[in-house]
Design an enzyme around this catalytic site. Structure first.
Site, PDB file in Angstrom:
ATOM      1  N   GLY A  55     130.373  45.248 -23.939  1.00  0.00           N
ATOM      2  CA  GLY A  55     130.589  43.866 -24.366  1.00  0.00           C
ATOM      3  C   GLY A  55     129.368  43.312 -25.069  1.00  0.00           C
ATOM      4  CB  THR A  76     124.038  43.723 -18.760  1.00  0.00           C
ATOM      5  OG1 THR A  76     123.057  42.732 -19.081  1.00  0.00           O
ATOM      6  CG2 THR A  76     125.321  43.390 -19.485  1.00  0.00           C
ATOM      7  N   GLY A 129     104.648  56.575  -9.255  1.00  0.00           N
ATOM      8  CA  GLY A 129     105.031  55.235  -8.798  1.00  0.00           C
ATOM      9  C   GLY A 129     105.461  55.274  -7.336  1.00  0.00           C
ATOM     10  CB  ILE A 165     112.851  54.343  -7.017  1.00  0.00           C
ATOM     11  CG1 ILE A 165     113.885  53.240  -7.239  1.00  0.00           C
ATOM     12  CG2 ILE A 165     113.356  55.688  -7.509  1.00  0.00           C
ATOM     13  CD1 ILE A 165     114.313  53.039  -8.682  1.00  0.00           C
ATOM     14  CG  ASP A 209     118.477  44.035 -11.574  1.00  0.00           C
ATOM     15  OD1 ASP A 209     118.459  43.328 -10.545  1.00  0.00           O
ATOM     16  OD2 ASP A 209     118.574  45.278 -11.552  1.00  0.00           O
ATOM     17  CG  MET A 244     114.805  43.725 -11.183  1.00  0.00           C
ATOM     18  SD  MET A 244     114.445  44.988 -12.398  1.00  0.00           S
ATOM     19  CE  MET A 244     114.245  44.013 -13.880  1.00  0.00           C
ATOM     20  CG  LEU A 245     115.765  43.192  -4.239  1.00  0.00           C
ATOM     21  CD1 LEU A 245     115.191  42.265  -3.178  1.00  0.00           C
ATOM     22  CD2 LEU A 245     115.629  44.649  -3.814  1.00  0.00           C
ATOM     23  CG  HIS A 271     116.919  45.652  28.760  1.00  0.00           C
ATOM     24  ND1 HIS A 271     115.734  46.008  28.161  1.00  0.00           N
ATOM     25  CD2 HIS A 271     117.059  46.470  29.840  1.00  0.00           C
ATOM     26  CE1 HIS A 271     115.174  46.985  28.858  1.00  0.00           C
ATOM     27  NE2 HIS A 271     115.967  47.292  29.884  1.00  0.00           N
TER      28      HIS A 271
HETATM   29  P1  NAI Z   1     108.731  49.258  -8.084  1.00  0.00           P
HETATM   30  O1  NAI Z   1     108.360  48.100  -8.893  1.00  0.00           O
HETATM   31  O2  NAI Z   1     109.221  49.094  -6.703  1.00  0.00           O
HETATM   32  O3  NAI Z   1     107.472  50.258  -7.984  1.00  0.00           O
HETATM   33  C1  NAI Z   1     106.866  50.847  -9.107  1.00  0.00           C
HETATM   34  C2  NAI Z   1     105.488  51.355  -8.704  1.00  0.00           C
HETATM   35  O4  NAI Z   1     104.982  52.096  -9.785  1.00  0.00           O
HETATM   36  C3  NAI Z   1     104.502  50.230  -8.421  1.00  0.00           C
HETATM   37  O5  NAI Z   1     103.869  50.468  -7.190  1.00  0.00           O
HETATM   38  C4  NAI Z   1     103.516  50.317  -9.599  1.00  0.00           C
HETATM   39  O6  NAI Z   1     102.205  49.952  -9.250  1.00  0.00           O
HETATM   40  C5  NAI Z   1     103.595  51.795  -9.958  1.00  0.00           C
HETATM   41  N1  NAI Z   1     103.239  52.101 -11.338  1.00  0.00           N
HETATM   42  C6  NAI Z   1     103.547  51.388 -12.451  1.00  0.00           C
HETATM   43  N2  NAI Z   1     103.081  52.038 -13.561  1.00  0.00           N
HETATM   44  C7  NAI Z   1     102.489  53.174 -13.126  1.00  0.00           C
HETATM   45  C8  NAI Z   1     101.846  54.259 -13.774  1.00  0.00           C
HETATM   46  N3  NAI Z   1     101.745  54.309 -15.100  1.00  0.00           N
HETATM   47  N4  NAI Z   1     101.345  55.262 -13.017  1.00  0.00           N
HETATM   48  C9  NAI Z   1     101.456  55.224 -11.658  1.00  0.00           C
HETATM   49  N5  NAI Z   1     102.057  54.227 -10.992  1.00  0.00           N
HETATM   50  C10 NAI Z   1     102.574  53.218 -11.712  1.00  0.00           C
HETATM   51  O7  NAI Z   1     109.763  50.071  -8.984  1.00  0.00           O
HETATM   52  P2  NAI Z   1     110.846  51.183  -8.636  1.00  0.00           P
HETATM   53  O8  NAI Z   1     110.486  51.921  -7.389  1.00  0.00           O
HETATM   54  O9  NAI Z   1     111.008  51.939  -9.897  1.00  0.00           O
HETATM   55  O10 NAI Z   1     112.138  50.335  -8.320  1.00  0.00           O
HETATM   56  C11 NAI Z   1     112.686  49.525  -9.351  1.00  0.00           C
HETATM   57  C12 NAI Z   1     113.406  48.348  -8.793  1.00  0.00           C
HETATM   58  O11 NAI Z   1     114.527  48.745  -8.056  1.00  0.00           O
HETATM   59  C13 NAI Z   1     112.519  47.527  -7.894  1.00  0.00           C
HETATM   60  O12 NAI Z   1     112.389  46.265  -8.484  1.00  0.00           O
HETATM   61  C14 NAI Z   1     113.231  47.439  -6.590  1.00  0.00           C
HETATM   62  O13 NAI Z   1     113.359  46.093  -6.195  1.00  0.00           O
HETATM   63  C15 NAI Z   1     114.603  48.032  -6.848  1.00  0.00           C
HETATM   64  N6  NAI Z   1     114.920  48.956  -5.776  1.00  0.00           N
HETATM   65  C16 NAI Z   1     115.107  48.476  -4.531  1.00  0.00           C
HETATM   66  C17 NAI Z   1     115.390  49.309  -3.498  1.00  0.00           C
HETATM   67  C18 NAI Z   1     115.572  48.771  -2.153  1.00  0.00           C
HETATM   68  O14 NAI Z   1     115.801  47.579  -2.011  1.00  0.00           O
HETATM   69  N7  NAI Z   1     115.475  49.580  -1.113  1.00  0.00           N
HETATM   70  C19 NAI Z   1     115.508  50.762  -3.684  1.00  0.00           C
HETATM   71  C20 NAI Z   1     115.264  51.159  -5.028  1.00  0.00           C
HETATM   72  C21 NAI Z   1     114.996  50.271  -6.013  1.00  0.00           C
END
Ligand code: NAI
Length: 471
Positions: free
Chosen positions: A118, A150, A187, A191, A318, A324-325, A450
């Site tokens: 879309g 999206t 990272g 994830i 997002d 982004m949750l 308990h």
């Molecule tokens: P994130 O933002 O959670 O973590 C990315 C990490 O990569 C950060 O710690 C950052 O400092 C690091 N980073 C950035 N650039 C880098 C580089 N060039 N070299 C090394 N480290 C670097 O992002 P992620 O894990 O990709 O997740 C994306 C989104 O998805 C998040 O906003 C999260 O809220 C959501 N998510 C939530 C989950 C949950 O609620 N359990 C599970 C998976 C994703």
């Protein structure tokens, strides 16, 4: 879909934000169409994110328990054998069933699901138009309101671009055909830690490279320290304050050049998962032509009712500001659609829970000590370790603690941070307490059955005033 039908609401994107908006709209009497480019609704969350990763986390957890923990419980078995194909099939079946569930709900609410991409098209008078392009043709839908939902896509880093085979995003890392001999994770966010944990449990060597000195910046620092200690004990290797500078292919493997506090080096690995965050996915929407403004990070700017700078066009999830949750997107969906229908609906952004589904799990809501210090708010802390909780001992899962932070003067709960078994479920009590404006004393007074893990929450609340029984 009837020809020439004018919808009350056209939703673009059928993820947890979009499909929730569609259902809530239909419940409120709106005629609704949802445009989705995938052949199954549910978005990244269902198809390649939250649901498959949790299915896989649970399966890999059982595998690791059978291998490493059963003997502690007096259950002696042959070392378990991994049937990864079956594990993947189970994960895919769960995706399929959840997708069917959404289709059932769409049918029940007479929502038209339209397959295609879309994009916003020029308006005709008061009516909004969306151009839908599928594999064969393109056509227009007309509606009184539009809701953009999206979602986002994985960010790529120039030093190590995705190749879909050896250098991958979460999507591919959820479907490897065998455990990589050595997985390098770039990272240490949600994830990276979740998928790193999965493959470590299934036998891979896992190395994590993280740019910051400490990951999960929005979480309480003590909680993160405990988690990282636990993950190191499980065998994950970490390089903090380290980034990737380049890479080269070498005989079906990848050599990744890293630079950190201790200098430069190269790591040889069989797969690289790049998980350095996600970016809003809006490219195909025609935002500039529709007069829709975005901020510096490409997120759509909305007002308190989620309306963009184009009247009648709303955006959630997002693609707008905030974490982004999936649960944030779906709450925004309800609020946006309800306000379209004249209700005064608001999302309480101070009580969004964040969870990392590692083992131990990490869950938090509200502010951390670090944030409160910065804001100069006086606070008291109550803490209770799972080692002193009977149920945690029965489970043989005593790592971690519950930490409750309350305002020193009003006793109102300002933040709850948990690292430990089933933290993802325990946090719900804290979210409700904070939503209702409860004090630490309110939480401490409430019955907690308990023996349960939730008694650790009660004890932490008691400890805010130094009154915990089991400390
Ligand atoms: P994130 O933002 O959670 O973590 C990315 C990490 O990569 C950060 O710690 C950052 O400092 C690091 N980073 C950035 N650039 C880098 C580089 N060039 N070299 C090394 N480290 C670097 O992002 P992620 O894990 O990709 O997740 C994306 C989104 O998805 C998040 O906003 C999260 O809220 C959501 N998510 C939530 C989950 C949950 O609620 N359990 C599970 C998976 C994703």
């Amino acid at each position: 879909m009837e020809n020439g039908k004018i919808y009350d609401l056209i939703v673009i994107g059928a993820g947890p934000g979009g499909y929730t908006a569609a259902i809530r709209g239909a419940q409120l009497g709106m005629s609704v169409a949802v445009i989705e480019k995938r052949n199954r609704p549910g978005g990244v969350c269902l198809n390649e994110g939250c649901i498959p990763s949790k299915a896989f986390l649970d399966s890999s957890e059982y595998f690791a328990l059978a291998r490493d923990k059963f003997a502690t419980h007096g259950i002696n078995i042959e070392p378990p054998k991994l049937d990864l194909e079956r594990m993947m099939q189970r994960k895919d079946d769960i995706i399929q069933k959840n997708g069917d569930g959404i289709l059932y709900l769409f049918k029940k609410h007479k929502i038209d699901l339209i397959n295609g991409k879309g994009a916003l098209a020029a308006r005709e008078g008061e009516l909004h138009r969306v151009e839908v392009t599928d594999t064969e043709k393109s056509f227009h839908l007309e509606g009184k309101n539009i809701l953009l939902a999206t979602g986002s896509r994985a960010v790529e880093i120039p030093a190590i671009p995705f190749d879909g085979e050896l250098i991958v995003s979460a999507r591919e890392a959820l479907s490897f055909s065998e455990p990589p001999e050595h997985l390098l994770v770039v990272g240490a966010g949600y994830i990276g830690l979740e998928l790193g944990s999965i493959w470590k449990r299934l036998g891979s060597e896992v190395t994590v490279v993280e740019a910051l000195p400490k990951p999960l910046a929005s979480m309480d620092s003590q909680v993160v320290d405990t988690l990282i200690r636990a993950l190191k004990k499980q065998g994950l290797r970490f390089f903090f304050e380290t980034t990737v500078k380049g890479f080269s292919y070498n005989d079906g493997k990848v050599n990744v050049d890293i630079e950190g506090v201790s200098g430069t080096s190269s790591i040889k690995c069989s797969k690289v998962l790049v998980a350095v965050g996600r970016a809003p996915y809006t490219e195909a929407l025609n935002l500039p032509e529709a007069g829709i403004e975005t901020d510096n990070s490409g997120r759509i700017i909305v007002d308190e009712n989620y309306e963009t700078s184009a009247k009648g066009v709303h955006a959630i999830g997002d693609i707008i500001a905030g974490p982004m949750l999936a649960h944030k997107a779906s709450e925004e969906a309800v609020a946006a659609v309800e306000s379209l229908n004249g209700r005064k609906s608001k999302v309480d952004y101070s009580t969004i829970p964040g969870i990392c589904y590692t083992w131990p799990e990490v869950a938090s809501v509200g502010r951390s000590e670090e944030q409160l210090v910065k804001e100069g708010i006086p606070y008291s802390v109550g803490k209770f370790s799972f080692i002193a909780n009977g149920r945690a001992r029965c489970l043989d899962e005593t790592e971690g603690f519950v930490k409750i932070i309350a305002h020193t003067e009003t006793d109102k709960i300002l933040g709850v941070h948990i690292v430990g078994p089933k933290a993802s479920e325990l946090i719900a009590e804290a979210v409700i307490a904070m939503t209702l404006g409860a004090t630490a004393s309110d939480m401490a007074k409430a019955f907690h059955a308990h023996p349960t893990l939730s008694e650790a929450v009660k004890e932490a609340a008691l400890d805010v005033h130094g009154e915990a029984i089991h400390i």
